[in-house]
Design an enzyme around this catalytic site. Structure first.
Site, short mmCIF file in Angstrom:
data_model
loop_
_atom_site.label_atom_id
_atom_site.label_comp_id
_atom_site.label_asym_id
_atom_site.label_seq_id
_atom_site.Cartn_x
_atom_site.Cartn_y
_atom_site.Cartn_z
N GLY A 36 0.98 -1.24 0.00
CA GLY A 36 0.10 -0.09 -0.13
C GLY A 36 0.67 1.34 0.01
O GLY A 36 1.55 1.04 -0.57
N HIS A 42 4.39 1.61 -8.19
CA HIS A 42 3.12 0.76 -7.82
C HIS A 42 2.55 0.64 -9.07
O HIS A 42 2.10 -0.51 -9.97
CB HIS A 42 2.26 1.13 -6.64
N GLN A 66 7.90 -9.49 7.96
CA GLN A 66 8.96 -9.29 7.28
C GLN A 66 9.88 -7.60 7.93
O GLN A 66 10.52 -7.32 7.35
CB GLN A 66 9.01 -8.83 5.67
N GLY A 153 8.68 -4.42 -8.56
CA GLY A 153 9.48 -3.01 -9.05
C GLY A 153 10.95 -3.48 -8.39
O GLY A 153 11.45 -4.43 -7.52
N ASP A 156 13.77 -2.62 -5.28
CA ASP A 156 13.67 -3.27 -3.92
C ASP A 156 14.76 -5.06 -5.08
O ASP A 156 14.31 -5.92 -5.16
CB ASP A 156 12.61 -4.10 -3.48
N VAL A 182 11.14 3.18 -11.29
CA VAL A 182 10.20 5.20 -11.15
C VAL A 182 10.72 6.11 -10.34
O VAL A 182 11.00 5.82 -9.06
CB VAL A 182 8.50 4.84 -11.64
N MET A 190 11.46 6.56 -6.40
CA MET A 190 9.95 6.70 -5.03
C MET A 190 9.65 5.05 -4.61
O MET A 190 10.18 4.35 -4.87
CB MET A 190 8.87 6.60 -6.67
N SER A 192 7.46 4.16 -0.38
CA SER A 192 6.54 4.36 -0.12
C SER A 192 7.18 5.17 1.75
O SER A 192 6.63 6.05 2.52
CB SER A 192 5.63 3.59 0.89
#
Ligand code: PAF
Length: 286
Positions: A36, A42, A66, A153, A156, A182, A190, A192
């Site tokens: 999220g 994303h 995690q 992505g 990671d 991105v 980018m 979170s």
């Protein structure tokens, strides 16, 4: 643009049944696993899934297994309504799986997935239980969805390598697509977790990308000694007052083994704390 709104499902068994019925009709399923706090990175995965699969499922689940004690599990942003609005702005997502922890890990849950090799170094060294938690939840999401393709992505990088290894080692039939990083206009990848940065720290954070650009340039100009490249990167990152380096690595892109000479394709990876916020980034060179 398609205007369908996703059906939001919390019970993994309900989603499994819905998707099994669609698979029987011959539909292909794309899975975008997320925690999220969705951003453009994303959404780029969602667009890829929509372009390659008949049905797209986005999972939104802050996965407790995690996070180690003392990490940011409690404060990790949970903004489901804003996430759904962002997905609406892209359109064409059929299902969102938004389970509660008890839906994914019911009373009595006691299973472990450990992927060796590629998990040992880098993030694995700083967060020793992290990839076991990622592997268990991602394997569950693959099984719940029966996805044909799952999208991750490149930000990671090591996580994507772990998942690809899990797919190989356990003969999973899902295909993995790793999509480009991105970035914000100033180069910051980018994430979170960028939300945690204070305005001053946010100004310093692009130093990660500048260090990667420096490495790419040095290697393009003929540098072959990883120690020399890392030294210059350290000096550059050291110029940001809030930055503290966890690691800089120049590694084989497949095995993530550290290189002692750069003479082919390599991946440069780094983890840097900016104040209290730990950021990771990477770049494949040349
Ligand atoms: O990359 C993430 O957001 C998470 O690690 C993932 C893959 C959704 C598993 O919880």
């Amino acid at each position: 643009m398609t205007t369908i709104k996703p059906e939001v499902i919390s019970d993994p068994r309900v989603l499994s049944e819905r998707l099994a019925a669609l698979r029987r009709e011959g539909k292909t399923i794309g899975l975008v696993p997320t925690m999220g706090a969705l951003h453009e990175g994303h959404l780029s995965l969602v667009r890829q899934s929509k372009s390659l699969c008949d049905v797209t499922v986005v999972s939104i689940f802050v996965n407790p297994t995690q996070f180690a004690p003392g990490e940011d599990y409690e404060k990790y942003p949970r903004v489901l309504d804003a996430d759904l609005a962002r997905l609406d702005s892209v359109g064409g997502v059929e299902f969102v799986l938004a389970p509660a922890p008890k839906d994914m890990y019911p009373e009595g849950f006691d299973a472990h997935v450990h992927i060796g090799g590629v998990t040992r170094r880098l993030e694995g060294e700083f967060r020793p239980t992290h990839f076991d938690g990622v592997a268990v939840v991602v394997l569950k999401l693959f099984n719940i969805s029966g996805a044909d393709i799952a999208f991750f992505g490149q930000k990671d990088y090591q996580q994507a390598a772990v998942i690809q290894k899990m797919v190989r080692d356990l003969n999973l039939s899902v295909k993995i697509r790793v999509c480009p990083i991105v970035r914000e206009e100033d180069g910051l990848a980018m994430s979170s977790r960028n939300k945690y940065l204070s305005p001053g720290e946010r100004k310093e954070a692009p130093v990660l990308k500048r260090a990667l650009d420096l490495a790419r340039k040095m290697i393009a100009d003929g540098a072959t000694d990883p120690a020399q490249v890392k030294h210059e990167m350290r000096t550059l990152i050291g110029s940001a007052p809030s930055a503290a380096i966890d690691y800089i690595s120049i590694a084989d892109p497949d095995t993530l083994d550290e290189l002692d000479r750069i003479d082919g394709k390599a991946v440069v990876l780094l983890a840097v704390k900016i104040g209290a916020t730990r950021l990771i980034d990477n770049m494949i060179v040349p």
